[in-house]
Design a protein around this motif. Structure first.
Motif, PDB file in Angstrom:
ATOM      1  N   THR A 138      35.084   0.968  -4.794  1.00 18.84           N
ATOM      2  CA  THR A 138      36.214   0.052  -4.968  1.00 18.84           C
ATOM      3  C   THR A 138      36.567  -0.634  -3.654  1.00 18.84           C
ATOM      4  N   ALA A 139      36.615   0.168  -2.584  1.00 20.80           N
ATOM      5  CA  ALA A 139      37.026  -0.379  -1.284  1.00 20.80           C
ATOM      6  C   ALA A 139      36.045  -1.431  -0.783  1.00 20.80           C
ATOM      7  N   ASN A 140      34.793  -1.345  -1.202  1.00 19.16           N
ATOM      8  CA  ASN A 140      33.770  -2.241  -0.661  1.00 19.16           C
ATOM      9  C   ASN A 140      33.195  -3.202  -1.688  1.00 19.16           C
ATOM     10  N   LYS A 141      33.988  -3.514  -2.700  1.00 24.11           N
ATOM     11  CA  LYS A 141      33.531  -4.473  -3.712  1.00 24.11           C
ATOM     12  C   LYS A 141      33.308  -5.856  -3.114  1.00 24.11           C
TER      13      LYS A 141
ATOM     14  N   ALA B 162      30.185  -2.793   5.869  1.00 25.36           N
ATOM     15  CA  ALA B 162      31.085  -3.665   6.623  1.00 25.36           C
ATOM     16  C   ALA B 162      30.328  -4.897   7.107  1.00 25.36           C
TER      17      ALA B 162
ATOM     18  N   SER C 249      31.908   7.538   2.414  1.00 18.68           N
ATOM     19  CA  SER C 249      32.806   8.687   2.621  1.00 18.68           C
ATOM     20  C   SER C 249      32.018   9.977   2.797  1.00 18.68           C
TER      21      SER C 249
ATOM     22  N   ARG D  36      35.803   5.669  -5.097  1.00 18.19           N
ATOM     23  CA  ARG D  36      36.814   5.019  -4.240  1.00 18.19           C
ATOM     24  C   ARG D  36      36.139   4.132  -3.202  1.00 18.19           C
TER      25      ARG D  36
ATOM     26  N   THR E 151      29.184   3.437   5.715  1.00 20.38           N
ATOM     27  CA  THR E 151      30.421   2.753   6.106  1.00 20.38           C
ATOM     28  C   THR E 151      30.093   1.494   6.903  1.00 20.38           C
ATOM     29  N   MET E 152      29.164   1.620   7.859  1.00 16.68           N
ATOM     30  CA  MET E 152      28.813   0.481   8.705  1.00 16.68           C
ATOM     31  C   MET E 152      28.085  -0.591   7.902  1.00 16.68           C
TER      32      MET E 152
ATOM     33  N   GLY F 212      30.906  -8.014   7.529  1.00 20.31           N
ATOM     34  CA  GLY F 212      31.479  -8.944   8.483  1.00 20.31           C
ATOM     35  C   GLY F 212      31.728  -8.350   9.851  1.00 20.31           C
TER      36      GLY F 212
ATOM     37  N   LEU G 296      35.118  10.437  -4.727  1.00 17.72           N
ATOM     38  CA  LEU G 296      35.200   9.726  -3.444  1.00 17.72           C
ATOM     39  C   LEU G 296      34.226   8.550  -3.412  1.00 17.72           C
TER      40      LEU G 296
END
Lengths: 437, 293
Positions: free
Chosen positions: A434-437, A98, A392, A431, A94-95, A100, A428
């Motif tokens: 997708t969220a981090n494309k 991310a 996830s 998903r 997750t980190m 940015g 998951l």
């Protein structure tokens, strides 16, 4: 006196600190530790603050691991993020995704000019937190690895030699039979079932837990935990559960209470369980390496870590990042790490700290405390044993827990359960992709 | 002839309703609107990027057989919690109503559990029923019953229902007790003179007169079971074993705050919004007809 004063100021509200130390640059550090660990973190921060006069690190406890991560995320959205955020190992993907929101540790260290030698860190510890190019993204803070805890008194009560070789699951299997026959009603118990019996199991036998180098090589990774080796292990454990040789107590470390009270003979749990077991156990206990199946995969490879690392967050002044660099460099220093390792049972993050601990005679006085270090460092990590990087993942662990419960209760075969875990987990992962494309 | 207050012009009435409208808008419509808006996206946790997926989140949810199963789990859970918190409360209230001496103490003691936070209540029950170590499970073991809610879904459900309903009994008790006090003595005395015994008086007079309170509590308790029980579930079972205690609202929490999947979490909130809306309409349309005010 001066130390307690600083401590009081550091723990009191953040408003007071700048008043007391007008010229100093403040660095916010959010962590997830309470109790004894919380005190140790506080002591580290106080020592750093007392050691120099340019920066003040302000530590605050933000709840458990999940809550700390959520607090960090919410703060980032409100542009109130701390400089340093503690994130547990399953939040790594997750980190990382991310881009940015975080500032990779190697960049912070280079820019700050603080002493930083990436090669000083133990490969299998830092491997979890480095990019595929070998750059360190977050600083390993508390890392542990699963080992086997043995209640020697329970062995003797069942008429078994407590020094029996338990290095392979084949041997453990035979011992479980003997324990049961000897009247032991809780031969084996575990904590953190997915972490120990799937994630570490896979690394230890050098078989993939997920495709794409366990997710290190791309977000389009898929779970591979329904492989032959894992299914065989879980089938064996399912049999043990059916015969009441393996007792399931819950998803987290509930089994610790059963082991520490002397109720159970064998316990697979983190090496960081040391402090608790030493304090409470009223019986002779032993630490052994995690068992492996002889002839399965390339076992024993190395085990992987659990715990947390420190992430530096984006959006602060250069001057403040300098302070962050100094603090992280202080945390990595040999004597701080050696003390941390000896006080908590967590692994040292540098080889130097491990050697200093050995030289000080700590391992001789506390036999077994080096087992985890040896187990982690005996072999160079492979693509399967470097760690896991799955989005996830906290939720995927929840799915794995559910499917494992279906095995222990006899509702599903190991193969069915793991096929289902793969299917649900992959959904998951898609998903997250997708969220981090 | 109908009597009503009329205002001249629009300014004053608008001003008078403005605070209520403002509060509703800020605290109800805005968040609900946000949830609906967010349910069309898959955002990353930090709010850096967001992918528009249309109804994709809903498709993903409804295609998940575990999500569909959790509707049934929620129905079973809510009905059980409502029954287990209302029936004992009514019984206790009727008993307390008959007390002459010491009813103050009795009432106060009954209200205490309501002051215990749900998560703490969860931990207390968990201690008592902890597999192998808990007091009650240890005694059950002595009696030959192997209590194991970490693997037995039925026992896990029973435990979370009891833990959720326990604190609620106090709340319901208060309302029932107050309502009982309001039942006119003369009606009951008249029935008694006609030879009706206690239970007959209860069924034919008291219970019908309590119906507005019962209906109110029914609505409130179902809403409670739907939305406020996740603290208990989180501490006791975390939705397990397998998915036997994963109710809808717990899944909203775990997807949103554990999984940081805000898109799916928002979509689930919207689904919950619809479900509870429907339930309330049904309750007011069909059950309220049987209520006598």
């Amino acid at each position: 006196m001066k130390k307690t004063l600083i401590g009081m100021l550091a723990t009191s509200s953040a408003i007071l600190v700048p008043m007391a130390a007008m010229a100093q640059t403040e660095v916010q550090f959010w962590h997830a530790f309470t109790g004894r660990l919380g005190e140790l973190v506080k002591a580290q921060v106080e020592e750093f603050n007392a050691s120099q006069s340019d920066y003040v690190v302000v530590e605050s406890h933000k709840g458990n691991y999940s809550e700390t991560l959520n607090a960090g995320i919410a703060a980032f959205r409100a542009q109130e993020q701390p400089h340093i955020l503690m994130v547990f190992e399953v939040g790594t993907a997750t980190m990382m995704a991310a881009g940015g929101a975080i500032k990779p540790v190697h960049e912070v260290m280079e820019a700050s000019g603080a002493t930083f030698d990436p090669d000083a860190y133990i490969g299998s510890v830092k491997g979890y937190y480095t990019s595929t190019d070998g750059d360190m993204l977050s600083l390993p803070f508390n890392s542990s690895t699963p080992v086997l805890w043995v209640n020697r008194d329970a062995f003797e009560a069942a008429g078994i030699d407590p020094d029996t070789d338990l290095s392979t699951w084949q041997n453990v299997d035979a011992v479980l039979d003997q324990l049961k026959a000897g009247g032991e009603n809780c031969p084996l118990v575990t904590a953190w079932q997915s972490w120990i019996h799937l994630e570490n199991f896979s690394a230890y036998h050098d078989v993939p837990f997920a495709t794409k180098d366990n997710g290190f090589a791309g977000l389009d990774t898929e779970l591979a935990l329904n492989g032959e080796a894992q299914v065989a292990h879980l089938t064996a454990m399912g049999e043990w559960a059916k015969d009441e040789k393996f007792i399931y107590t819950g998803r987290r470390n509930e089994g610790g209470a059963n082991f520490r009270s002397g109720d159970c003979a064998l316990f697979t749990e983190s090496s960081a369980g040391y402090a608790g077991i030493k304090a409470e156990a009223e019986f002779d206990f032993d630490v052994r390496p995690l068992p492996y199946w002889e002839g399965v995969g390339n076992g024993p490879q190395n085990t992987i870590i659990g715990g947390a690392s420190l992430w530096v967050m984006e959006g602060h002044e250069d001057e403040e990042y300098k302070g962050v660099g100094e603090f992280l460099s202080f945390l990595s220093s040999s004597n701080v790490q050696a003390a941390w390792h000896q006080n908590t049972g967590y692994l040292p993050i540098t080889s130097e700290a491990g050697e200093a601990t050995r030289a000080a005679g700590f391992y001789d006085e506390n036999p077994g405390t080096d087992i985890a270090v040896i187990q982690m460092t005996a072999k160079e990590p492979t693509a399967n044993s470097k760690g896991l990087r799955l989005g996830s993942f906290d939720q995927i662990r929840g799915i794995i827990d559910e499917e494992l419960e279906a095995i222990w209760s006899g509702d599903k075969s190991a193969q069915e359960a793991m096929d289902s875990a793969k299917e649900r987990g992959d959904a998951l992962l898609r998903r997250f992709e997708t969220a981090n494309k | 002839m109908e009597k009503r207050v009329t205002f001249r012009g629009w300014a004053l009435p608008l001003l008078l309703i403005a605070p209520q409208v403002l509060i509703s808008a800020v605290f109800f419509f805005y968040p609900a609107g946000q949830a609906i808006w967010q349910s069309f996206f898959i955002p990353d946790p930090f709010g850096l990027t967001s992918q528009f997926v249309g109804l994709g989140n809903f498709e993903f949810l409804l295609g998940d057989k575990f999500y569909r199963a959790s509707f049934l789990t929620t129905a079973v859970f809510s009905i059980l919690v409502t029954l287990c918190s209302m029936i004992p409360a009514l019984f206790l209230a009727v008993m307390a109503d008959r007390l002459i001496k010491g009813s103050g103490v009795y009432r106060t003691l009954l209200i205490w559990p309501y002051a215990v936070a749900p998560a703490v209540a969860g931990v207390l029950w968990l201690f008592m029923f902890n597999t192998r170590v808990g007091v009650i499970s240890w005694y059950l073991g002595k009696l030959g019953y192997d209590w194991n809610h970490v693997l037995n879904g039925g026992e896990a459900m029973g435990l979370v229902v009891v833990a959720s309903a326990w604190g609620r009994i106090s709340y319901n008790f208060l309302f029932f007790f107050a309502a009982l006090q309001a039942v006119p003595r003369s009606v009951i005395e008249a029935a008694a003179i006609d030879g009706a015994r206690f239970w007959r008086r209860f069924w034919t007079i008291v219970l019908p007169l309590l119906s507005p309170t019962t209906f109110f509590l029914l609505v409130v308790n179902i809403v409670y079971a739907f939305f406020e029980t996740f603290g208990v579930i989180h501490t006791i079972t975390a939705g397990g074993p397998q998915q036997s205690t994963t109710v809808l609202v717990y899944k909203v929490f775990s997807d949103g705050f554990v999984g940081q999947d805000l898109g799916s979490s928002s979509a689930q909130s919207v689904v919950l919004l619809i479900v509870v809306g429907l339930l309330t309409v049904i309750q007011f349309k069909f059950i309220e007809k049987r209520v006598h005010y």
